[in-house]
Structures are given as C-alpha cells and as structure tokens.
Design an enzyme around this catalytic site. Structure first.
Site, PDB file in Angstrom:
ATOM      1  N   ASN A   1      -6.604  -5.935  -0.328  1.00 15.11           N
ATOM      2  CA  ASN A   1      -6.361  -6.165   1.130  1.00 15.11           C
ATOM      3  C   ASN A   1      -7.118  -7.014   1.898  1.00 15.11           C
ATOM      4  O   ASN A   1      -8.548  -7.139   1.649  1.00 15.11           O
ATOM      5  CB  ASN A   1      -6.602  -4.884   1.916  1.00 15.11           C
ATOM      6  CG  ASN A   1      -6.117  -4.684   3.118  1.00 15.11           C
ATOM      7  OD1 ASN A   1      -6.527  -5.505   4.091  1.00 15.11           O
ATOM      8  ND2 ASN A   1      -4.913  -3.808   3.574  1.00 15.11           N
TER       9      ASN A   1
ATOM     10  N   ASP B   1      -5.037  -0.820  10.614  1.00 15.83           N
ATOM     11  CA  ASP B   1      -4.318  -1.190   9.097  1.00 15.83           C
ATOM     12  C   ASP B   1      -2.820  -0.287   9.007  1.00 15.83           C
ATOM     13  O   ASP B   1      -2.190  -0.827   8.589  1.00 15.83           O
ATOM     14  CB  ASP B   1      -5.191  -0.739   7.932  1.00 15.83           C
ATOM     15  CG  ASP B   1      -4.874  -1.391   6.798  1.00 15.83           C
ATOM     16  OD1 ASP B   1      -4.578  -2.785   6.520  1.00 15.83           O
ATOM     17  OD2 ASP B   1      -4.445  -0.852   5.894  1.00 15.83           O
TER      18      ASP B   1
ATOM     19  N   CYS C   1       4.992  -2.909   1.726  1.00 18.55           N
ATOM     20  CA  CYS C   1       4.864  -3.091   0.118  1.00 18.55           C
ATOM     21  C   CYS C   1       5.834  -2.666  -0.821  1.00 18.55           C
ATOM     22  O   CYS C   1       6.111  -3.064  -1.699  1.00 18.55           O
ATOM     23  CB  CYS C   1       3.180  -2.738  -0.184  1.00 18.55           C
ATOM     24  SG  CYS C   1       2.132  -3.883   0.816  1.00 18.55           S
TER      25      CYS C   1
ATOM     26  N   HIS D   1      -1.884  -7.184   2.491  1.00 16.34           N
ATOM     27  CA  HIS D   1      -2.217  -5.870   2.097  1.00 16.34           C
ATOM     28  C   HIS D   1      -2.663  -6.204   0.344  1.00 16.34           C
ATOM     29  O   HIS D   1      -2.067  -7.532  -0.104  1.00 16.34           O
ATOM     30  CB  HIS D   1      -0.881  -5.115   2.105  1.00 16.34           C
ATOM     31  CG  HIS D   1      -0.834  -4.622   3.555  1.00 16.34           C
ATOM     32  ND1 HIS D   1       0.015  -3.282   3.860  1.00 16.34           N
ATOM     33  CD2 HIS D   1      -1.183  -4.998   4.755  1.00 16.34           C
ATOM     34  CE1 HIS D   1       0.132  -2.988   4.947  1.00 16.34           C
ATOM     35  NE2 HIS D   1      -0.422  -4.162   5.553  1.00 16.34           N
TER      36      HIS D   1
END
Length: 148
Positions: A44, A145, A85, A55
C-alpha cells in the site's frame, strides 16, 4: 489448502506490509506469483505517494506490468482485498487469492467466490498482529484507507 509455496509467498506479502508500516503507511502487502515464482510484489502506497488507489494489490499488479494472461497466477495479500482490488482480481481473471488476514478487514471473500475465484484464508498471526497494531496506533489513517 496452504502449500509451502503459499506460505513462502504470503510471507513476502507480510514483509511488504511491514515495510509499508515502517514507512508510515498502511501495512498491506501483496505478491503476484506464477508457478510459485514472484512476478511482482508491492505494498500500500497511499500515504507514501499520495495516491488514493495505490493499494497493496494494485501496487503489485502495476509493478508486474502488462501480462499476456493472469489466469495462471495467484495473488497473495496480507489483508482481505477491498472491493476495488476484488474487482480488479475478477477483471484480470486471477483464479486464486491467498489472504493473510480477514479478522481486521474482510467481506469480499464471498464476492470473489461468486465470480469463480478460489479464496484461501490463512489467518496468519503476523499479518493479523501487524494490522491490529496499525489500527490501534493510527486509527485516523485506517479510517481514511477504508473510506470511513
């Protein structure tokens, strides 16, 4: 089922996560492998590069560069992949994902399985402990995040 290659490659993802933590970033590491060999590894980089989509999985895939196919690869990640992702995993046709930690963050495993991805959950104690430490020490960065 975790193979010896899985354990070794997940450890590399953990080391990437640890390096990210030591740089002041989010401790999430990833490895793209083919036939038990590292194609690329990353971590990350959201904090380090100021890039909101950097990421761990995205960093490893970016470093892998163009591949003729991903259908013979495995993606290792220290933390369960987010929806961005996970979508990339499905889009690229990566058939297998090995996850180090679903305790601190999870939820997309069923989505991946519904798209035909084999999901192996390791619940690796080092991956879990590192993320627990990060969440405890930097809760505001963790919230950022995961977009909370």
């Amino acid at each position: 089922m975790m193979t010896d290659d899985d354990k070794r490659l997940l450890r590399i993802a953990y080391e990437e996560a640890k390096a990210g933590f030591e740089e002041g970033g989010c401790p999430i590491g990833s490895v793209l492998a083919r036939g038990g060999q590292v194609v690329a590894q990353g971590r990350n980089q959201r904090v380090q590069k100021g890039d909101p989509i950097a990421h761990g999985e995205m960093d490893a895939l970016r470093k892998a560069g163009r591949q003729k196919t991903y259908r013979d690869t495995v993606l290792y990640t220290s933390l369960s992949p987010c929806m961005m992702c996970s979508g990339t995993i499905v889009q690229f046709g990566i058939p297998r994902v090995v996850i180090g930690d679903t305790q601190n963050f999870g939820g997309n495993e069923d989505f991946l399985r519904s798209k035909g991805v084999e999901v192996v959950i390791a619940e690796d104690s080092d991956c879990i402990a590192l993320m627990e430490r990060f969440i405890r020490e930097k809760p505001e960065l963790w919230s950022e995040d995961i977009a909370e």
